[in-house]
Design a protein around this motif. Sequence first.
Motif, PDB file in Angstrom:
ATOM      1  N   SER A  67      14.660 -19.515 -25.911  1.00  0.00           N
ATOM      2  CA  SER A  67      13.600 -19.949 -26.815  1.00  0.00           C
ATOM      3  C   SER A  67      13.804 -19.367 -28.211  1.00  0.00           C
TER       4      SER A  67
ATOM      5  N   GLN B 299      16.274 -25.003 -18.859  1.00  0.00           N
ATOM      6  CA  GLN B 299      15.175 -24.638 -19.745  1.00  0.00           C
ATOM      7  C   GLN B 299      13.937 -25.486 -19.461  1.00  0.00           C
TER       8      GLN B 299
ATOM      9  N   LEU C 241       6.223 -17.844 -22.644  1.00  0.00           N
ATOM     10  CA  LEU C 241       6.516 -18.805 -23.710  1.00  0.00           C
ATOM     11  C   LEU C 241       5.261 -19.128 -24.514  1.00  0.00           C
TER      12      LEU C 241
END
Length: 248
Positions: free
Chosen positions: A171, A196, A209
């Motif tokens: 990320s 991902q 995230l």
Amino acid sequence: MTMKLYSWDISPYAARVRMQIYAKGLTDIATEQTPFLLTQKFYEDRPLSRIPSLEIDGNAIQESAVIAEFLEEIYPEPSLLGSTPHENAHIRTLARIGDVYLMNTAFTLGSQTRILTAQTPVPTGIESIVALLSGQLANSIRTLDRMIGRDGFACLGRLTLADCALVPALSYVQHMLLNRGLADPIAANVNVAAYQAAIQGQEPAARVLAEFHRGRQERREQINSGELENMRAANQAAREAAGCAPSA
């Protein structure tokens, strides 16, 4: 034993440890968001002066990989390691790709272009270095593409320390490159791209995230308001008062 994790939402290294905590279901480790740029006392008490920092009864453990291994030792179940030395070596290799080949290179790219401290990337006059670093990231992701699991996890068909390292690393790399206007190397590598997309369905990954996104938004607000420059000046004064080397 009382434990507290000093953390930043925007730090991929801190995110690695938080994801491990979430994956293991640990509820006895308090997490505290420290001021983004650290205090004189923090520098004086912790020679490495790094985030994350795990405080245990007044003593600090720093470096995310060291914290990860420590937590596995004192909380062996559920295990985020393998069942054989060979499996553990593979997990650690994938985690090291995230730490060294991806995040370290992305941090260098960020420091050269001030992606995380300026409203827009700064023209550096050293675009050859930017191209070199972005090329290194692309090469590392191509290597990872050959090694990553094909079942939605980094390896072993379940969450491991490799996932905890790779989720924030990927990320972070993507954020750095796209904000610099460079190509996204993840999209060009089918196995990493599939990983991902799939791993975000795992609650510990989705949680870090979301925190990562929150940290980026907060940073953008600090940049736009000018608050970040004031924080950086205060941080430099704190480093000097604690006898630390000047920040980069």
